[in-house]
Scaffold this motif. Structure first.
Motif, PDB file in Angstrom:
ATOM      1  N   GLU A   1      -8.706  -7.267   6.011  1.00  0.00           N
ATOM      2  CA  GLU A   1      -9.359  -6.336   5.091  1.00  0.00           C
ATOM      3  C   GLU A   1      -9.453  -6.914   3.676  1.00  0.00           C
ATOM      4  O   GLU A   1     -10.438  -6.684   2.979  1.00  0.00           O
TER       5      GLU A   1
ATOM      6  N   TYR B   1       0.814  -1.212   0.000  1.00  0.00           N
ATOM      7  CA  TYR B   1       0.000   0.000   0.000  1.00  0.00           C
ATOM      8  C   TYR B   1       0.854   1.272   0.000  1.00  0.00           C
ATOM      9  O   TYR B   1       0.324   2.377  -0.173  1.00  0.00           O
TER      10      TYR B   1
ATOM     11  N   LYS C   1      -4.006  -6.410   4.591  1.00  0.00           N
ATOM     12  CA  LYS C   1      -4.541  -5.062   4.438  1.00  0.00           C
ATOM     13  C   LYS C   1      -4.687  -4.711   2.954  1.00  0.00           C
ATOM     14  O   LYS C   1      -4.469  -5.531   2.074  1.00  0.00           O
ATOM     15  N   ARG C   2      -5.067  -3.475   2.688  1.00  0.00           N
ATOM     16  CA  ARG C   2      -5.235  -2.993   1.318  1.00  0.00           C
ATOM     17  C   ARG C   2      -3.959  -3.247   0.517  1.00  0.00           C
ATOM     18  O   ARG C   2      -2.863  -2.938   0.962  1.00  0.00           O
TER      19      ARG C   2
ATOM     20  N   ASP D   1       1.128  -8.437   9.164  1.00  0.00           N
ATOM     21  CA  ASP D   1      -0.066  -7.596   9.205  1.00  0.00           C
ATOM     22  C   ASP D   1      -0.433  -7.022   7.833  1.00  0.00           C
ATOM     23  O   ASP D   1      -1.591  -7.077   7.409  1.00  0.00           O
ATOM     24  N   PHE D   2       0.545  -6.481   7.118  1.00  0.00           N
ATOM     25  CA  PHE D   2       0.265  -5.798   5.856  1.00  0.00           C
ATOM     26  C   PHE D   2      -0.278  -6.754   4.790  1.00  0.00           C
ATOM     27  O   PHE D   2      -0.931  -6.312   3.838  1.00  0.00           O
TER      28      PHE D   2
END
Length: 402
Positions: free
Chosen positions: A237, A90, A184-185, A180-181
């Motif tokens: 997400e 991201y 995510k988006r 974590d990433f």
């Protein structure tokens, strides 16, 4: 007189993937020179420099890279020609955009951006500034995928009519130090691992024209069991179970399945098969550079494999296949190969293989999976693609062809 000096590169982001780039830039690719590193966490940048120093002490001929206090110091360094963007997905857009605005060529980790809006803006900016932009994956340039491409280009399986790709695992939170990433988006299995498969598909088959898919999130949160974040939870997400079909301009159809939700034997997590009118090929894991490449043609199939009435029930999974010798260089982890190729293009003026046209087309394919599922329909693609040149063997390992 042509400039034959190594191209000077600044690395932005010194996270988990940086180690192999540091190793290969310092030890393998002789036309690239790392002049500086930068990370939001200073200790990571310091660790990266320490790693390079260890390689130098072991005999590598490379300078000790400087540490930039932030990415803008790197962008304003007149010595830097190319920015190597190894930040989180991201963050790719923001870092690449800023580097281009400062007049730097850019090579980024995959994907090009987190969505097509960002990708389109980067494409326009690179064109406006007349700058080179490319990026990972470059695994398709390795011995395995290049050998598979030659098998197809030489007609050994006839015309390609279809493919099946699967990346099946239960997620990176069990082993990745900072997972974590990946939820995510810009994350999820399609955006994280899909680029390897889809890039290999377009290299082997050519331009894609549309996507139909169904996707979902199987779990709302994930528990990290790797260090240093053991016990922490991740709010999911990105979709983590994605399955669908890619339709190609030549009429071929590829089934693609990626997931972070399924328990599966680690030795079998990557599946990649190409089907032709004259045979079938098993393509090696596209997240690697090596083999094996396996070919099955009807002339070679044993009777016990081809005649259901003669099967014994205990045949090996690949009975009837024959292994094709690898025909190209770079059969081990050679990340930075694409960067080196782009740097050679910068010096010679030729095109390079892991270019932004490929990244952009792949990005549209990847993002169309969730779009198709959300809208419940076939998504026609708007980007176009021409396969880049196959690799050429050079007796000098670490130096790319002119």
């Amino acid at each position: 007189m042509a400039n034959t000096n190594p191209v000077k590169v600044a690395m932005i982001g010194v996270g988990a993937i940086s180690g192999i780039y540091l190793k290969n830039i310092t030890n393998v690719f002789k036309e690239v020179e790392l002049v500086g590193v930068c990370d939001l966490i200073p200790e990571r940048a310091e660790k990266g420099v320490h790693t390079v120093k260890e390689y130098i002490e072991a005999g590598a001929k490379a300078p000790v890279p400087k540490i930039y206090k932030d990415m803008y110091e790197a962008f304003n360094d007149p010595e830097v020609e190319v920015v190597l963007n190894l930040t989180r997905p991201y963050e790719h857009y923001g870092v690449t955009k800023a580097a281009l605005e400062h007049g730097k060529h850019v090579f980024s980790e995959k994907p090009l951006a987190a969505d097509m809006k960002e990708g389109t803006e980067l494409m326009a900016l690179a064109k406006e500034k007349n700058l080179l932009m490319g990026g990972a994956p470059d695994t398709f340039m390795g011995a395995g995928i290049q050998t598979a491409r030659k098998v197809i280009d030489d007609g050994l399986i006839g015309d390609v009519i279809g493919a099946t790709c699967a990346m099946i695992q239960h997620g990176p939170e069990t082993w990745h130090p900072d997972p974590d990433f990946l939820y995510k988006r810009g994350g999820g299995p399609m955006m994280d691992m899909g680029p390897y498969y889809v890039t290999a598909l377009v290299q082997l088959i050519g331009e894609a024209v549309g996507v139909t898919a169904v996707t979902k999130k199987s779990f709302k949160e994930r528990l990290i069991t790797s260090e240093p974040h053991y016990g922490q939870k991740i709010d999911v997400e990105a979709d983590t179970y994605l399955t669908g079909n890619i339709t190609f301009a030549n009429g071929a159809i590829a089934q693609v399945f990626t997931t972070f939700d399924v328990y599966y034997p680690s030795q079998n997590y990557a599946r990649f098969e190409i089907y032709g009118t004259k045979g079938t090929m098993i393509v090696p894991d596209p997240n690697t550079f090596g083999g094996p490449v396996l070919l099955m043609r009807p002339e070679d199939v044993e009777a016990t494999h081809s005649d259901p009435g003669l099967r014994t029930g205990n045949l090996p999974a690949y009975a009837g296949y024959k292994e094709i010798p690898l025909l190209f260089d770079y059969n081990v982890n050679s990340r930075a190969l694409g960067l080196s190729d782009m740097c050679k293009a910068l010096r010679t003026g030729r095109d390079f293989r892991a270019n932004c046209q490929q990244q952009y087309h792949v990005l549209e394919i990847l993002t169309s999976f969730e779009k198709s599922s959300r809208e419940g329909k076939f998504i026609p693609l708007t980007t176009h693609y021409t396969r880049t040149a196959p690799m050429k063997n050079n007796p000098m390992h670490g130096i790319l062809d002119d």
